[in-house]
Design an enzyme around this catalytic site. Structure first.
Site, PDB file in Angstrom:
ATOM      1  N   PRO A 152      58.096  45.618   2.204  1.00 24.56           N
ATOM      2  CA  PRO A 152      58.022  44.724   1.041  1.00 24.56           C
ATOM      3  C   PRO A 152      56.861  45.063   0.104  1.00 24.56           C
ATOM      4  O   PRO A 152      57.009  45.005  -1.112  1.00 24.56           O
ATOM      5  CB  PRO A 152      57.839  43.340   1.678  1.00 24.56           C
ATOM      6  N   SER A 154      55.194  48.063   0.082  1.00 23.50           N
ATOM      7  CA  SER A 154      54.937  49.497   0.040  1.00 23.50           C
ATOM      8  C   SER A 154      56.214  50.277  -0.268  1.00 23.50           C
ATOM      9  O   SER A 154      57.052  50.491   0.607  1.00 23.50           O
ATOM     10  CB  SER A 154      54.343  49.915   1.395  1.00 23.50           C
ATOM     11  N   SER A 156      56.674  53.060  -3.562  1.00 25.86           N
ATOM     12  CA  SER A 156      56.191  54.388  -3.950  1.00 25.86           C
ATOM     13  C   SER A 156      54.900  54.741  -3.223  1.00 25.86           C
ATOM     14  O   SER A 156      54.673  55.898  -2.852  1.00 25.86           O
ATOM     15  CB  SER A 156      55.935  54.430  -5.462  1.00 25.86           C
ATOM     16  N   PHE A 393      65.749  55.815  -5.377  1.00 24.16           N
ATOM     17  CA  PHE A 393      65.361  56.015  -3.967  1.00 24.16           C
ATOM     18  C   PHE A 393      65.008  57.475  -3.650  1.00 24.16           C
ATOM     19  O   PHE A 393      65.035  58.328  -4.533  1.00 24.16           O
ATOM     20  CB  PHE A 393      66.359  55.401  -2.989  1.00 24.16           C
ATOM     21  N   GLU A 394      64.627  57.699  -2.419  1.00 30.95           N
ATOM     22  CA  GLU A 394      64.100  58.999  -1.971  1.00 30.95           C
ATOM     23  C   GLU A 394      62.955  59.470  -2.863  1.00 30.95           C
ATOM     24  O   GLU A 394      62.821  60.661  -3.149  1.00 30.95           O
ATOM     25  CB  GLU A 394      65.206  60.054  -1.912  1.00 30.95           C
ATOM     26  N   GLY A 395      62.121  58.538  -3.341  1.00 30.80           N
ATOM     27  CA  GLY A 395      61.043  58.851  -4.280  1.00 30.80           C
ATOM     28  C   GLY A 395      61.560  58.628  -5.683  1.00 30.80           C
ATOM     29  O   GLY A 395      62.485  59.332  -6.111  1.00 30.80           O
ATOM     30  N   GLN A 494      48.516  59.571 -16.940  1.00 36.73           N
ATOM     31  CA  GLN A 494      49.937  59.697 -16.593  1.00 36.73           C
ATOM     32  C   GLN A 494      50.824  60.072 -17.777  1.00 36.73           C
ATOM     33  O   GLN A 494      51.860  60.703 -17.592  1.00 36.73           O
ATOM     34  CB  GLN A 494      50.430  58.413 -15.914  1.00 36.73           C
TER      35      GLN A 494
HETATM   36  S1  MYA Z   1      63.363  56.465   1.794  1.00 37.60           S
HETATM   37  C1  MYA Z   1      61.936  55.985   0.945  1.00 37.60           C
HETATM   38  C2  MYA Z   1      61.485  56.999  -0.011  1.00 37.60           C
HETATM   39  N1  MYA Z   1      60.124  56.786  -0.331  1.00 37.60           N
HETATM   40  C3  MYA Z   1      59.435  57.693  -0.948  1.00 37.60           C
HETATM   41  O1  MYA Z   1      59.914  58.754  -1.286  1.00 37.60           O
HETATM   42  C4  MYA Z   1      57.984  57.384  -1.151  1.00 37.60           C
HETATM   43  C5  MYA Z   1      57.428  58.021  -2.386  1.00 37.60           C
HETATM   44  N2  MYA Z   1      56.001  58.229  -2.235  1.00 37.60           N
HETATM   45  C6  MYA Z   1      55.497  59.417  -1.908  1.00 37.60           C
HETATM   46  O2  MYA Z   1      56.207  60.398  -1.790  1.00 37.60           O
HETATM   47  C7  MYA Z   1      53.999  59.520  -1.651  1.00 37.60           C
HETATM   48  O3  MYA Z   1      53.514  58.280  -1.281  1.00 37.60           O
HETATM   49  C8  MYA Z   1      53.205  60.081  -2.875  1.00 37.60           C
HETATM   50  C9  MYA Z   1      51.797  60.463  -2.402  1.00 37.60           C
HETATM   51  C10 MYA Z   1      53.826  61.376  -3.373  1.00 37.60           C
HETATM   52  C11 MYA Z   1      53.192  59.067  -3.997  1.00 37.60           C
HETATM   53  N3  MYA Z   1      55.198  66.957   0.705  1.00 37.60           N
HETATM   54  O4  MYA Z   1      46.872  61.449  -1.431  1.00 37.60           O
HETATM   55  P1  MYA Z   1      48.313  61.850  -1.508  1.00 37.60           P
HETATM   56  C12 MYA Z   1      50.440  65.277   1.131  1.00 37.60           C
HETATM   57  C13 MYA Z   1      54.189  67.457   1.436  1.00 37.60           C
HETATM   58  O5  MYA Z   1      48.815  62.359  -2.801  1.00 37.60           O
HETATM   59  P2  MYA Z   1      49.504  59.296  -1.720  1.00 37.60           P
HETATM   60  C14 MYA Z   1      64.649  56.231   0.747  1.00 37.60           C
HETATM   61  O6  MYA Z   1      64.518  55.963  -0.415  1.00 37.60           O
HETATM   62  C15 MYA Z   1      49.377  65.623   0.120  1.00 37.60           C
HETATM   63  O7  MYA Z   1      49.392  67.000  -0.218  1.00 37.60           O
HETATM   64  N4  MYA Z   1      52.977  66.889   1.441  1.00 37.60           N
HETATM   65  O8  MYA Z   1      49.203  60.633  -1.003  1.00 37.60           O
HETATM   66  C16 MYA Z   1      65.975  56.380   1.435  1.00 37.60           C
HETATM   67  C17 MYA Z   1      48.139  65.250   0.885  1.00 37.60           C
HETATM   68  O9  MYA Z   1      47.885  66.268   1.839  1.00 37.60           O
HETATM   69  P3  MYA Z   1      46.384  66.710   2.183  1.00 37.60           P
HETATM   70  C18 MYA Z   1      52.799  65.800   0.685  1.00 37.60           C
HETATM   71  O10 MYA Z   1      48.786  59.191  -3.007  1.00 37.60           O
HETATM   72  C19 MYA Z   1      67.135  56.467   0.517  1.00 37.60           C
HETATM   73  C20 MYA Z   1      48.572  63.995   1.664  1.00 37.60           C
HETATM   74  O11 MYA Z   1      50.005  64.090   1.751  1.00 37.60           O
HETATM   75  C21 MYA Z   1      53.815  65.234  -0.085  1.00 37.60           C
HETATM   76  O12 MYA Z   1      49.315  58.237  -0.712  1.00 37.60           O
HETATM   77  C22 MYA Z   1      68.389  56.802   1.243  1.00 37.60           C
HETATM   78  C23 MYA Z   1      48.206  62.729   0.945  1.00 37.60           C
HETATM   79  O13 MYA Z   1      48.644  62.874  -0.372  1.00 37.60           O
HETATM   80  C24 MYA Z   1      55.050  65.874  -0.063  1.00 37.60           C
HETATM   81  N5  MYA Z   1      56.112  65.415  -0.750  1.00 37.60           N
HETATM   82  O14 MYA Z   1      51.104  59.383  -2.003  1.00 37.60           O
HETATM   83  C25 MYA Z   1      68.845  58.166   0.858  1.00 37.60           C
HETATM   84  N6  MYA Z   1      53.328  64.141  -0.731  1.00 37.60           N
HETATM   85  O15 MYA Z   1      45.741  65.475   2.730  1.00 37.60           O
HETATM   86  C26 MYA Z   1      69.962  58.639   1.660  1.00 37.60           C
HETATM   87  C27 MYA Z   1      52.052  64.032  -0.375  1.00 37.60           C
HETATM   88  O16 MYA Z   1      46.569  67.792   3.191  1.00 37.60           O
HETATM   89  C28 MYA Z   1      70.100  60.125   1.627  1.00 37.60           C
HETATM   90  N7  MYA Z   1      51.739  65.024   0.485  1.00 37.60           N
HETATM   91  O17 MYA Z   1      45.804  67.159   0.876  1.00 37.60           O
HETATM   92  C29 MYA Z   1      70.978  60.576   0.541  1.00 37.60           C
HETATM   93  C30 MYA Z   1      71.327  62.013   0.650  1.00 37.60           C
HETATM   94  C31 MYA Z   1      72.610  62.251  -0.103  1.00 37.60           C
HETATM   95  C32 MYA Z   1      73.112  63.627   0.107  1.00 37.60           C
HETATM   96  C33 MYA Z   1      73.748  63.832   1.403  1.00 37.60           C
HETATM   97  C34 MYA Z   1      74.489  65.140   1.526  1.00 37.60           C
HETATM   98  C35 MYA Z   1      75.290  65.250   2.731  1.00 37.60           C
END
Ligand code: MYA
Length: 587
Positions: A152, A154, A156, A393-395, A494
């Site tokens: 709820p 959390s 993005s 979704f998925e970001g 931004q």
């Molecule tokens: S599931 C829910 C989806 N939710 C999200 O996608 C959440 C979006 N938020 C984020 O991605 C993160 O919180 C963000 C970073 C990007 C905002 N890869 O300090 P930081 C590392 C690798 O920037 P924050 C749904 O919707 C970063 O380098 N590493 O973190 C289901 C750093 O590393 P280090 C990454 O500001 C829907 C550390 O993390 C990535 O807190 C159903 C911290 O980073 C990354 N991407 O937030 C779908 N991001 O510490 C069904 C960050 O080493 C499926 N980091 O420097 C459908 C499929 C259909 C097709 C099917 C075909 C068959």
């Protein structure tokens, strides 16, 4: 840290071509054969058995369809054969995802939430015991999986989750407590990939919370689901809240390292995003066929409407959007199959582009169909409703744009620091300093034309390759300017980050279609000329947008407008809605 990612290197103004030329061609003869063997029954299943409008109206999937999908192996497409799956690769998965996306996106979410993210963590991070225990039942669809990250408070901001997992006093379990929101398959899943905060003791004794990933079974007890959510689209897929109330999770169900769960979550999402681009490419293809069917038959003002320029532009743009989306999907899937690990920016671009392009294509299909498209029976209004969530979704696309820009800038910032360090000891770093110095001097006197990839593209695309080179050079110079001007504070800009992300999306798109179309010429594809026409327009328009986006982040008038927009937004928020007086009031 060096990377092969094309987009990451773009931020240094460099063209790293390993992942983009030639266009990935990863399937062996045997893999092609297997794919063609499953494609046909898969298409038949959707066409003969599934009724997307009925699923939408009843908000459920016909049991016969689910059973047939299980028999076809659709629940374990990428699970290795030794665990009872079909053992296909990302490219093959993408091709099957396309078929599904062209038929019913609701089923796509049911299957995608299960395998693209639900149990993907077990495939990527599971140890042998976890794989042996869970994959066979998940691959056959005997058990259904879900991915539990969002809460709820959390969405993005994924690392701010509140769900907690604490070690039990006897040290045998983690005790899991918390609530997850809008979980696809949340009401029907048996196995959940759950992210929770776990307290960690630092070297100085301070306790900090770090995210860990767990495999949680419904049968552990204490797992309950809310009622199915009432949604705008993808109605036949189940979406529900999932609550964990003192759930005892065995220690052996930690996925990856304790405290390493945030990266697990991010990498699961990264590795699933190409599937969305593939599925939506199927959706777009189906929409285009429907629009064309109408446009080539409908007569108005005495002519078939496809002969009118207004409709021709729509059809051409729809086809170009599809070509680009399909190219991005298979570029990313192919690179994943080649074993590259640094594809996260490219996968995010695929997801952003696909979800926006599919919306555009479906909306234009309705426009071409006119009143017919607005009617339920035409089937496209359902597709439009289904598509809306894909930009969220998925970001969300907004957060993914920031992710692309900030990740790239961090990489470029590291490069600049490296250069500064090298300058402290010039004798030992002459090569690097000379290369960078030459780049800057040439740029300053306007001599540099950017990195060249003329030798990789078909000669037909000489002009487009040149435009892409210039765009890359301009991009690198702009990144350098932003880093010098704003330093770390760039993270708060931004308006600028968005435009930088948009420019990177356009440049990667240009290079991707140049690569694909060049291969089509090389292989003498009958559609090569048609592809070339699309590539010419795609590149011409993309390079114009790149120029406009990159200029806008330096241009004083634009910068002033961004500040003014922030003021406008503040005024609207302070007024709890529009801040301007109604024209007939206030006189
Ligand atoms: S599931 C829910 C989806 N939710 C999200 O996608 C959440 C979006 N938020 C984020 O991605 C993160 O919180 C963000 C970073 C990007 C905002 N890869 O300090 P930081 C590392 C690798 O920037 P924050 C749904 O919707 C970063 O380098 N590493 O973190 C289901 C750093 O590393 P280090 C990454 O500001 C829907 C550390 O993390 C990535 O807190 C159903 C911290 O980073 C990354 N991407 O937030 C779908 N991001 O510490 C069904 C960050 O080493 C499926 N980091 O420097 C459908 C499929 C259909 C097709 C099917 C075909 C068959």
């Amino acid at each position: 840290m060096a990377t092969n990612s094309f987009v990451m290197n773009l931020f240094n103004g460099q063209a790293k071509l390993d992942q983009v030329f030639p266009f990935p061609d990863v399937l062996t003869e045997e893999q092609r054969e297997i794919l063609s063997m499953v494609k046909e029954p898969c298409e038949r299943l959707y066409l003969d058995l599934n009724d997307p409008l009925k699923n939408d109206a009843e908000e459920s999937i016909n049991e016969k369809v689910v059973e047939s999908l299980k028999n076809l192996g659709a629940f374990g497409i990428m699970v290795p054969v030794e665990y009872g799956g079909a053992g296909l690769n990302n490219t093959q998965y993408a091709r099957l995802g396309e078929i599904m996306g062209g038929n019913d996106l609701g089923i796509g979410i049911f299957l995608g939430a299960h395998q693209s993210i639900g149990y993907k963590g077990i495939l990527l991070y599971g140890n042998n015991e976890q794989k042996n225990k869970y994959l066979p039942d998940l691959a056959t669809g005997k058990r259904i999986a879900a991915f539990c990250l969002t809460e709820p408070s959390s969405g993005s901001d994924a690392s701010s989750i509140q769900t907690k997992a604490e070690l039990s006093p006897d040290g045998k379990h983690y005790i899991l407590n918390g609530s997850k929101l809008w979980i696809s398959n949340g009401g029907i899943a048996d196995v959940f990939t759950v992210f929770a905060q776990t307290p960690q003791k630092k070297a100085d004794g301070e306790i900090v919370n770090k995210v860990s990933a767990f495999i949680v079974e419904r049968q552990f007890g204490g797992v309950t689901s809310g009622p199915p959510e009432k949604k705008m689209g993808i109605k036949c897929s189940n979406t529900a809240e999932v609550n964990f109330d003192n759930v005892k999770v065995p220690l052996e169900n930690v996925m990856g390292e304790i405290g390493g769960g945030f990266k697990v979550a991010m990498n699961i999402l990264n590795s699933g995003r190409f599937g969305m681009a593939a599925a939506l490419s199927g959706t777009m293809k189906r929409c285009i066929a429907q629009a064309v069917e109408h446009a080539t038959n409908r007569v108005q003002f005495g002519s078939k409407i496809h002969t009118f320029g207004a409709i021709q532009e729509k059809i051409a743009r729809m086809s170009m959007a599809h070509y680009l989306c399909e190219s991005l999907a298979y570029m990313v899937a192919g690179n994943m199959d080649k074993g590259y690990k640094d594809f996260q920016l490219e996968a995010a671009i695929g997801k952003i582009f696909a979800s926006e392009a599919a919306w555009f294509v479906c909306d234009e299909t309705i426009q071409v169909l006119g009143g017919i498209g607005f009617m339920r029976e035409a089937g496209v209004e359902k597709v439009l409703r289904d598509l809306r969530i894909f930009r969220i979704f998925e970001g969300t696309n907004d957060i993914l744009r920031l992710f692309i820009a900030l990740t790239g800038l961090q990489y470029a910032g590291g490069h600049l620091k490296e250069l500064q360090r090298a300058m402290n000891n010039p004798a030992a770093n002459m090569g690097m300093i000379f290369a960078e110095g030459t780049k800057r001097v040439f740029r300053a006197v306007g001599l540099s034309s950017g990195p060249s990839f003329q030798e990789y593209v078909n000669p037909r695309f000489s002009k487009e390759a040149d435009a892409a080179s210039k765009a890359i050079q301009h991009f690198g110079a702009t990144v350098e300017h932003l880093l010098m001007k704003y330093n770390k504070n760039i993270i708060n800009e931004q308006f600028l980050l968005n435009r930088l992300a948009n420019a990177s999306i356009d440049i990667f798109s240009m290079v991707t279609v140049l690569s694909r179309a060049s291969r089509s010429f090389e292989k003498n594809f009958p559609s090569a000329e048609h592809e070339a026409n699309m590539v010419e327009v795609i590149c011409a328009e993309a390079s114009e947008r790149v120029l406009s986006n990159l200029s806008s982040v330096r241009n004083a008038d634009n910068l002033k407008n961004f500040k003014t927009m922030a003021k406008i937004s503040n005024a609207v928020c302070e007024s709890s809605g529009v801040a301007h007086i109604h024209p007939i009031d206030g006189m």
